[in-house]
Design an enzyme around this catalytic site. Structure first.
Site: not given
Ligand code: PDD
Length: 285
Positions: A35, A150, A182, A207
């Site tokens: 996703y 992801k 994270e 990620l």
């Molecule tokens: N989540 N680390 C994890 C485990 C995440 O699920 C996310 C983002 C990030 C930040 O990544 P980015 O800056 O590319 O959004 C880091 C999204 C927002 C979600 O699961 O809704």
């Protein structure tokens, strides 16, 4: 009357109630899918090219064919955002390996990927948490070893976020071997005692956050000192400032970790500056 919610499923824009996925979808049975989430502000997608590039990479890593090139993804996203009249919020994209009789290995006959998107209207810019600052707790990182993908397999993050919810805080920072990996859905940053911006280096342990990359670029342009290294939990407790980044939170100040106040217990100046820089850059497009 409010307009009906429209979602995208396998080539069609459909009313939410009519969008159905078979029970044999491998996303449902095995979490065999990928996703992405892009933010929308002022009716426009934020950092979208980078989100689509990560989607393509994640799909490649698990051997699912990307059904669209970046230009057609963006056409579909833009149409969905317009049909739902969303000017601020998120677009969620998901691709699974598709539908086949349950069997762990990839179906020999091949499958058509299941492609789905929906939008969520949400206050991203004037989020009240930005003013108060977020409190976080640390939890053990229970995840697998390919966190750079992801994947929709998010049970460990669901449990982490539930622990945070039960503790009455906004986010959980996951910890492995005494260092923060994270957030459950965000990237963790601190500003150290000597005013260095610190975040964990990229690897398969986390990620590669798209917002992380943009914030680091902006910090570099602003001549801030940056270190990509592990953040021991003890150092996080003693940090001058802390924040987390994600497509939905942008740059979110952290004022407390495990009940210990960070800095002066309110959003820090460097965090605010990076949030402003990020929003300005997002608006410039
Ligand atoms: N989540 N680390 C994890 C485990 C995440 O699920 C996310 C983002 C990030 C930040 O990544 P980015 O800056 O590319 O959004 C880091 C999204 C927002 C979600 O699961 O809704």
């Amino acid at each position: 009357m409010t307009a009906p919610r429209i979602v995208y499923l396998n080539g069609q824009f459909l009313p939410f109630e009519e969008a159905r996925v078979p029970i044999m979808d491998r996303g449902f049975l095995f979490a065999d899918g990928i996703y992405e989430v892009s933010a929308i502000i002022d009716g426009k997608l934020v950092d979208n090219a980078a989100h689509l590039a990560r989607l393509d990479r994640s799909l490649g890593e698990i051997g699912i064919r990307n059904p669209h090139d970046a230009a057609s993804w963006e056409r579909l996203q833009t149409e969905l955002v317009a049909r739902n009249g969303v000017t601020e919020g998120l677009v969620y994209m998901q691709v699974t390996r598709g539908v086949a009789e349950r069997d762990f290995a990839f179906p020999k006959a091949g499958t058509e990927p299941t492609v789905m998107m929906f939008t969520q209207a949400k206050t991203v810019l004037a989020n009240p948490l930005v003013e108060s600052g977020a409190r976080v707790i640390t939890v053990e990182d229970l995840r697998w070893k390919r966190r750079d993908i992801k994947s929709v397999a998010l049970l460990a993050q669901v449990l982490a976020k539930q622990q945070a919810a039960e503790a009455g805080v906004a986010e959980a920072w996951m910890v492995e071997d005494g260092a923060v990996t994270e957030g459950s859905s965000s990237t963790a940053f601190i500003v150290s005692r000597d005013r260095v911006l610190v975040t964990r280096p990229l690897s398969t342990a986390l990620l590669p956050g798209i917002t992380r990359a943009s914030v680091l670029r902006l910090a570099q342009e602003a001549d801030l000192r940056i270190e990509e290294r592990l953040i021991p939990v003890e150092e996080a407790y003693a940090a001058q400032e802390a924040f987390y980044t994600s497509a939905s939170a942008f740059v979110m100040p952290v004022i407390e970790i495990d009940g210990r106040a960070i800095g002066e217990g309110r959003p820090g100046p460097l965090t605010r500056r990076l949030r402003d820089l990020y929003i300005e850059a997002a608006r410039r497009g």
